[in-house]
Write a protein that holds these residues in place. Structure first.
Motif, short mmCIF file in Angstrom:
data_model
loop_
_atom_site.label_atom_id
_atom_site.label_comp_id
_atom_site.label_asym_id
_atom_site.label_seq_id
_atom_site.Cartn_x
_atom_site.Cartn_y
_atom_site.Cartn_z
N GLN A 192 0.81 -1.21 0.00
CA GLN A 192 0.00 0.00 0.00
C GLN A 192 0.85 1.27 0.00
N ASP A 193 1.90 1.26 -0.82
CA ASP A 193 2.74 2.45 -0.94
C ASP A 193 2.50 3.19 -2.25
N GLY A 194 1.49 2.76 -3.03
CA GLY A 194 1.17 3.41 -4.29
C GLY A 194 1.86 2.82 -5.50
N ASP A 195 2.82 1.89 -5.29
CA ASP A 195 3.51 1.22 -6.39
C ASP A 195 2.93 -0.18 -6.58
N ALA A 196 2.78 -0.60 -7.83
CA ALA A 196 2.28 -1.93 -8.13
C ALA A 196 3.39 -2.96 -7.97
N ASP A 197 3.23 -3.86 -7.01
CA ASP A 197 4.12 -5.00 -6.85
C ASP A 197 3.65 -6.12 -7.78
N LEU A 198 4.43 -7.18 -7.91
CA LEU A 198 4.09 -8.26 -8.83
C LEU A 198 4.20 -9.60 -8.13
N MET A 199 3.08 -10.30 -8.04
CA MET A 199 3.05 -11.64 -7.46
C MET A 199 3.12 -12.66 -8.59
N VAL A 200 4.10 -13.56 -8.56
CA VAL A 200 4.24 -14.65 -9.52
C VAL A 200 4.26 -15.95 -8.73
N LEU A 201 3.26 -16.81 -8.95
CA LEU A 201 3.13 -18.04 -8.17
C LEU A 201 3.33 -19.25 -9.06
N LYS A 202 4.15 -20.16 -8.59
CA LYS A 202 4.66 -21.25 -9.42
C LYS A 202 3.60 -22.30 -9.73
N ASP A 203 3.88 -23.05 -10.77
CA ASP A 203 3.07 -24.20 -11.17
C ASP A 203 3.80 -25.46 -10.78
N PHE A 235 7.44 -12.85 -5.01
CA PHE A 235 6.58 -11.72 -4.71
C PHE A 235 7.47 -10.49 -4.83
N TRP A 236 7.47 -9.93 -6.04
CA TRP A 236 8.38 -8.84 -6.36
C TRP A 236 7.86 -7.53 -5.77
#
Length: 534
Positions: free
Chosen positions: A255-266, A273-274
């Protein structure tokens, strides 16, 4: 920045003679149905008769979900929600809504030229996942399609027509098998960027007999330069061997205003969790926050389930749903079972698309996910997988209502969207899977109250993707993130809150990517209200 509230009563303009500045309320036109026996299947009656081709036998793989992506949004700009569905080899199937939840087939979209796997199979590219998002700020959503070796952006020309796709990424003979797509404002410039999520690298070079795998392939970040021009940013490696994933989600976790990126493995890959620490600065802290356990992630939804003011992440898996529940601002614990998100089915469950929403508008969030087989992984094959629905209970827990709702179909479904397709304030469900037409699940209305929120702005992000929305009413609080393309199903950019007998919403607060905020108070219910940036 000044923020205004506009109001709609559905796909048409508000009644100019209404004394309410927000327009007339939408009332249930029928007798009203309570409980979860409210659903009925109306595929053919709603215009869905065309069978989606099935490539699973050709690939000798029961979970080869080629062509099972689905996306929903206002494609032709008339205020109602239309649908795009995949059919293995591009082009896709376009269905236009007449405003009553009945659909007609639009024209096929152009294929994707010069993609290796399309040539290999005699088509125009194998489609894996879709998103609808306004990439140029004109108010009409472009179609984004990814698959084997490419990201294609179809310009929306209006009136349900799309132009020749722009290849924002094209690998060539050495290509990534991109099974996921995430859309969000990763650099805070108020336009939408893209990440395509890699499962494995493939080799189609001469002498490789068509298919040689596999090797390291990263997840790719694609920056939006404006005017439908794109550039590749720094690739992200979740592990030295690549992510082996099919799910990526842009989300403002901290919640800092920047979009983080969640990548979950198969299954066999590595989670990531970038955390976004500024332009080009990505830090993988999944182990630090407690998100590094094994799973086979296929779909996700993002909302505050435990009521602590931080976003939680529920993800489908081979078996029960997994939920990362926020323990504090920095750590998470797995807590799906504590919420009652365990299916009663005697059959094994494998989830794909999942959405949390209030389907009966009683004020308690429900959940549903699409079920389909899992392939042979370590000698395990799961077949005859049901779709699953959970009813929300007072206190925020869930119980399995799949049988009562008639939702527990064992036909194979991968993609799923939820949207108010007929304008009565209750969410319909549309699901897709190979070898059958789209499954349309109608949702009967009743007298419960609800509020739907639409968004315009800021900047070129006219859909408002990435906004975090907090609604307070009747002493309760709902928090949800407007998340674009969290798996094989991509629902439209609207937030829907069921309210039971609450007839006034005390406040709505919205936080946008990049830090812009909006607020409104004392809103009437049973309306679609649009938040607009001036």
């Amino acid at each position: 920045m000044v923020w205004l509230l506009l109001a709609c009563t559905g796909p048409t303009d508000p009644d100019p003679d209404s004394p309410d500045e927000h327009g007339a309320a939408i009332e249930c036109a029928g007798e009203g149905v309570d409980g979860f026996d409210r659903f009925s299947e109306e595929d053919a009656a709603r215009g869905f008769t065309e069978t989606i081709p099935d490539l699973r036998e050709e690939f000798d793989n029961p979970d080869a979900r080629f062509g099972s992506g689905i996306a929903a949004g206002d494609i032709d700009g008339d205020g109602d929600i239309d649908i795009i569905a995949g059919r293995a080899v591009l082009p896709t199937m376009l269905y236009l809504n007449d405003g009553t939840g009945h659909f007609s087939r639009g024209d096929d979209l152009p294929g994707v030229p010069d993609t290796t796997l399309g040539d290999f199979f005699g088509g125009d590219g194998i489609s894996m996942q879709f998103a609808l998002a306004d990439m140029d700020g004109d108010g009409l959503p472009e179609l984004l399609a990814t698959g084997f070796g490419f990201l294609a952006v179809y310009p929306n020309l209006g009136s349900g027509d799309f132009g020749t796709p722009i290849l924002a990424h094209n690998d060539g003979k050495l290509l990534g098998m991109f099974l996921g797509i995430a859309v969000g404002d990763m650099d805070g410039d108020e336009d939408l960027d893209v990440s395509i999520i890699s499962n494995v690298g493939l080799n189609f070079s001469p002498g490789c007999e068509g298919k040689c795998e596999s090797f390291t392939w990263p997840d790719l970040l694609i920056e939006n330069l404006g005017d439908l021009q794109f550039a590749e940013a720094t690739p992200l490696y979740s592990a030295p061997e690549g992510s082996h994933a099919m799910l990526g989600v842009f989300t403002d976790r901290d919640q800092d205003g920047d979009a983080d990126l969640m990548v979950l493995k198969d299954y066999w890959g590595e989670n990531a969790f970038w955390r976004n620490d500024g332009p080009g600065e990505w830090v993988d802290d999944d182990a630090k926050i407690g998100a590094d356990f094994p799973w086979s992630a296929m779909g996700a939804d993002v909302l505050d389930l435990n009521g602590d003011g931080w976003l939680d992440y529920c993800v489908t898996d081979t078996g029960p749903v997994r939920c990362l529940l926020s323990n504090d601002a920095d750590t998470y614990v797995e807590g799906a079972a504590s919420l009652g998100l365990i299916a009663d089915s005697e059959a094994d469950t494998v989830g794909w698309s999942i959405y949390f929403s209030d389907l009966d508008n009683d004020g308690w969030t429900d959940a549903a996910y699409a079920g389909a087989p899992m392939g042979n992984q370590q000698g395990v094959v799961i077949e005859e997988v049901p779709d699953v629905m959970f009813g929300g209970q007072p206190g925020g827990t869930f119980t399995d209502v799949s049988g009562v709702a008639g939702f527990d179909d064992q036909a194979d479904h991968y993609g799923m969207i939820q949207a108010d397709l007929d304008g009565d304030g209750f969410l319909e469900i549309v699901m897709t899977g190979p070898g059958k037409p789209l499954r349309f699940v109608d949702n009967a209305c009743n007298d419960n109250h609800w509020l739907a929120l639409d968004f315009e702005g800021p900047g070129l992000n006219t859909d408002g993707w990435g906004a975090t929305v907090i609604v307070e009413a009747g002493g309760r609080r709902w928090m949800q993130e407007l998340t674009a393309s969290p798996g094989p199903g991509h629902s439209p950019p609207r937030v829907h809150v069921g309210l039971g007998d609450i007839d006034v919403v005390d406040s709505v607060e919205v936080s946008w990517p990049g830090g812009a905020r909006a607020a409104a108070t004392d809103l009437p219910t049973r309306r679609l209200i649009t938040l607009t940036a001036d």
